[in-house]
Design an enzyme around this catalytic site. Sequence first.
Site, PDB file in Angstrom:
ATOM      1  N   GLU A  34      23.284  45.442  22.090  1.00 14.34           N
ATOM      2  CA  GLU A  34      23.894  44.602  23.108  1.00 14.34           C
ATOM      3  C   GLU A  34      23.151  43.265  23.029  1.00 14.34           C
ATOM      4  O   GLU A  34      21.919  43.264  23.054  1.00 14.34           O
ATOM      5  CB  GLU A  34      23.649  45.257  24.471  1.00 14.34           C
ATOM      6  CG  GLU A  34      24.681  44.941  25.496  1.00 14.34           C
ATOM      7  CD  GLU A  34      24.412  45.705  26.798  1.00 14.34           C
ATOM      8  OE1 GLU A  34      24.649  45.121  27.845  1.00 14.34           O
ATOM      9  OE2 GLU A  34      23.956  46.860  26.734  1.00 14.34           O
ATOM     10  N   ARG A 263      14.227  58.795  20.810  1.00 13.76           N
ATOM     11  CA  ARG A 263      13.815  57.391  20.891  1.00 13.76           C
ATOM     12  C   ARG A 263      12.385  57.260  20.428  1.00 13.76           C
ATOM     13  O   ARG A 263      11.619  58.199  20.515  1.00 13.76           O
ATOM     14  CB  ARG A 263      13.775  56.893  22.340  1.00 13.76           C
ATOM     15  CG  ARG A 263      14.971  56.931  23.122  1.00 13.76           C
ATOM     16  CD  ARG A 263      14.660  56.441  24.542  1.00 13.76           C
ATOM     17  NE  ARG A 263      14.562  54.993  24.620  1.00 13.76           N
ATOM     18  CZ  ARG A 263      15.609  54.186  24.646  1.00 13.76           C
ATOM     19  NH1 ARG A 263      16.818  54.680  24.596  1.00 13.76           N
ATOM     20  NH2 ARG A 263      15.444  52.891  24.723  1.00 13.76           N
ATOM     21  N   LYS A 273      13.980  46.774  27.461  1.00 17.65           N
ATOM     22  CA  LYS A 273      14.336  45.359  27.375  1.00 17.65           C
ATOM     23  C   LYS A 273      14.164  44.669  28.725  1.00 17.65           C
ATOM     24  O   LYS A 273      13.761  43.520  28.795  1.00 17.65           O
ATOM     25  CB  LYS A 273      15.806  45.250  26.949  1.00 17.65           C
ATOM     26  CG  LYS A 273      15.992  44.649  25.583  1.00 17.65           C
ATOM     27  CD  LYS A 273      17.467  44.419  25.309  1.00 17.65           C
ATOM     28  CE  LYS A 273      18.152  45.647  24.782  1.00 17.65           C
ATOM     29  NZ  LYS A 273      19.544  45.496  24.442  1.00 17.65           N
TER      30      LYS A 273
HETATM   31  P1  ATP Z   1      16.602  49.194  26.011  1.00 19.46           P
HETATM   32  O1  ATP Z   1      16.642  50.563  26.605  1.00 19.46           O
HETATM   33  O2  ATP Z   1      15.255  48.794  25.482  1.00 19.46           O
HETATM   34  O3  ATP Z   1      17.189  48.141  26.912  1.00 19.46           O
HETATM   35  P2  ATP Z   1      19.056  49.586  24.663  1.00 19.46           P
HETATM   36  O4  ATP Z   1      19.279  50.948  24.191  1.00 19.46           O
HETATM   37  O5  ATP Z   1      19.752  49.201  25.915  1.00 19.46           O
HETATM   38  O6  ATP Z   1      17.493  49.280  24.727  1.00 19.46           O
HETATM   39  P3  ATP Z   1      20.739  48.383  22.716  1.00 19.46           P
HETATM   40  O7  ATP Z   1      20.876  46.954  22.382  1.00 19.46           O
HETATM   41  O8  ATP Z   1      21.874  49.057  23.389  1.00 19.46           O
HETATM   42  O9  ATP Z   1      19.426  48.508  23.593  1.00 19.46           O
HETATM   43  O10 ATP Z   1      20.265  49.222  21.462  1.00 19.46           O
HETATM   44  C1  ATP Z   1      20.895  49.208  20.203  1.00 19.46           C
HETATM   45  C2  ATP Z   1      20.588  50.479  19.480  1.00 19.46           C
HETATM   46  O11 ATP Z   1      19.176  50.673  19.352  1.00 19.46           O
HETATM   47  C3  ATP Z   1      21.130  51.694  20.203  1.00 19.46           C
HETATM   48  O12 ATP Z   1      21.859  52.480  19.273  1.00 19.46           O
HETATM   49  C4  ATP Z   1      19.918  52.416  20.694  1.00 19.46           C
HETATM   50  O13 ATP Z   1      20.116  53.801  20.685  1.00 19.46           O
HETATM   51  C5  ATP Z   1      18.828  51.991  19.721  1.00 19.46           C
HETATM   52  N1  ATP Z   1      17.536  52.012  20.391  1.00 19.46           N
HETATM   53  C6  ATP Z   1      17.165  51.299  21.471  1.00 19.46           C
HETATM   54  N2  ATP Z   1      15.913  51.609  21.852  1.00 19.46           N
HETATM   55  C7  ATP Z   1      15.449  52.532  20.965  1.00 19.46           C
HETATM   56  C8  ATP Z   1      14.219  53.256  20.819  1.00 19.46           C
HETATM   57  N3  ATP Z   1      13.202  53.079  21.652  1.00 19.46           N
HETATM   58  N4  ATP Z   1      14.114  54.114  19.786  1.00 19.46           N
HETATM   59  C9  ATP Z   1      15.133  54.291  18.938  1.00 19.46           C
HETATM   60  N5  ATP Z   1      16.317  53.658  19.019  1.00 19.46           N
HETATM   61  C10 ATP Z   1      16.482  52.785  20.026  1.00 19.46           C
HETATM   62 MG    MG Z   2      21.968  50.247  25.456  1.00 21.59          MG
END
Ligand code: ATP
Ligand code: MG
Length: 559
Positions: A34, A263, A273
Site C-alpha cells: 500500500e 511475518r 508502518k
Molecule cells: P505494516 O503492518 O507495517 O503497516 P502492511 O502489511 O500494512 O505493513 P503493506 O504495504 O500492506 O504493509 O505490505 C505489503 C506486503 O508486505 C504484504 O503482502 C505484507 O504481507 C508484507 N509484509 C508487511 N510486513 C511484513 C513483515 N513484517 N514480514 C513479512 N511480510 C510483511
Molecule cells: Mg497491509
Amino acid sequence: MTNEETKKDFIREMVAKDLAEGYCSVPITRFPPEPNGYLHIGHAKAICLDFGLAQEYAHLGAVCHLRFDDTNPCKEDIEFVNSIQEDIRWLGFDWGEHLYWASNIFDFYYDCAVHLIKNGLAYVDEQDRETMRLQRGDLRTPGTHSPYRDRSVEENLAQFAAMKEGKFAEGAAVLRAKIDMASSNMNMRDPVIYRISYDHHHNTGNKWCIYPMYDFAHPLEDAWEHITHSLCTLEFENHRPLYEWVIDNCPVPAKPKQREFSRLNITYTVMSKRKLRQMVEEGYVAGWDDPRMPTICGMRRRGYPARAIVDFCEGVGITKFNGNTDVARLENAVRGELNTNAERRMAVLKPLKLVLTNVPADFEEEVEVIINPEKPELGNRKVTLTREVWIDRDDFMVDPPKKYKRLSPGACVRLRGGYCMICTGYEADAEGNVTEVRAEIIPGTIGANPPEGIKCKGAIHWVSAKYGVKAEVRLYDRLFKDEAPDANPEGFLASLNQDSLTVITDAVVEPALAAAPNEFLCQFERTGYFVADRYDHSAEHPVFNRAVGLRDSWAKMNK
Ligand code: ATP
Ligand code: MG
C-alpha cells in the site's frame, strides 16, 4: 540463486508440486504494498520470497508483479510510490513491465459485485454499523440475519446503483456478501465488500464514491493479473475461505491461490508502518531514511549492503511460526558481508597527536599497507607517513594495565604498514589530559621485526597530520534499548535508546576517504564498518556513518 538448501521451505515445495501436478505451468507472484509509507525489513522478507520465486523460475518465464494496492481513497503520495520502487530495485529485484495499480480496475470489482447480486450472493444493508456489529455474534454465538438480507435481486441492483450514484451518505449503506451468519469463521458472516466514501482518490478523482474492501478486491486483483500464488502473512490465514469464496463466485479470468507465511519481527525494533510514521512525524528520527530506522532506505543509508539484507531474509527462512528474530542476526549478516568485501582504510575518531622526534620536520615516506596479499582489492595501498600523525586517544595510556597492547611510555608499537616505534614521552595539560605523544621510529623495521630485546606489542592505525582530512563521523546504535519495545507498558517510545546517535565532528580520515564517492563502504581498521553518507558526504565535508562495529558489543554487554 545462492544456497539451494536454505531455500527449501513449504511455499517453495508447494510451488514445485503445483508445477508438477499442472496447477500452473509458470508461477506468477506479486508484491502488493500500500503506498502509504516506506518499505521496511519485514517487507524485504516478502520481497525476497515473491521476487525470489520469480527469479528461481525465470527459465519458465516466471515474473513477480509490483502492484500498488491503492483501493482506499487518499491522496497519492508520490514520495512513497517512488521510494518503494527504488528500494525494490536496490535490493536487486525487478518487475520488468509488470507494474500494476489496484485502482485501475474499479470497473472490474464493480462488475463482480453486480454479478454476485444477480446470483443472490450479495445484498445492500442499510443498517448502521453498530447494529450490524451486534448481529455478527461471536465465536460461541451465531450471528443473526439482517432484515435486508432477503431483498430481491432487483431491489439490491437498484440500491447498489444508488450507492454508486451518491444517493446515500457515507456509512448509510454497504454491500455485503451473503455467505453464512453462523459460520465458525467470523470473516464469513456476511462480510462487507463495498463501502461508501466521498474522499478524493488520487487516480480516479471523484468518479467513484463506493470502494471495495480489501478482502474482496485483493483476490480479484490477483485473478485479474493471473497471479498463481498470492503469498501473504499469517494474519490473513483465516481470511483465506473468503478469498476462495470470492474467486469461486465471481466471473474471474484465473484462479489464484492464497498461502500464508509468518511475518518477520525483529528484537529491539518496531516494524509497524504506523509507528515508524509516528517517529518520523514527531521528530524522534531525522526521517524515513534515518540510519537507525528499520526501513530499507534507512539501512541503505546506514551502510547495510543489499546483499546482506537479502542473505538475512533468506537465512530467516519461510515458516508458519511467528517468532521474534534476534537483531544480532541481521547485524551479523552485515558484518559478514562487509568483512568479506569492504575495503580497509584508516581513520582516527578521537585524534591525539603523535610526533616522531627522530625524523626531520619535512620527513615523508610512502609506506605500503597490505590487507591481504591475495586480495589487493581489499585496500592494499600506499599511504604517506609524516613526522606528525594522528593516533586514537584510546591507543595511548600513561599508566596502562599489564596486558595493554598499545602505546605507553617506553613501549614499542608498530604504526600500521610502517615502522616500529618506541614511545619516549608525552605532554599533558594542567588537568593531566594528554595533549601530545612523542616516539622514535626504529629504522629498518618496515615489514621486519625490531632488533633483539625489543618486543613490538602490536600495530595501531594512524593518519598523517599533514595529509589527513577532518571528517564528521556518526556513530549509530540500536534505536531501542529494550528487546520488545512494542511490549513496553508505557508505550514503545518509552523504549527509545537515548544514546542511539553520537556525532563526532573532529575525526581525521585518510585523504583518499575524503574523495570517496557517496555510499562508499569500508572498514576503518580496528574501528568498525563505515559508509560515506549517501547525501551529506562531500570532499569538502566528509561524513561517515557507522554501519556496524567489528564485534557484537551488545552481546558482550548482556553477559
Ligand atoms: P505494516 O503492518 O507495517 O503497516 P502492511 O502489511 O500494512 O505493513 P503493506 O504495504 O500492506 O504493509 O505490505 C505489503 C506486503 O508486505 C504484504 O503482502 C505484507 O504481507 C508484507 N509484509 C508487511 N510486513 C511484513 C513483515 N513484517 N514480514 C513479512 N511480510 C510483511
Ligand atoms: Mg497491509
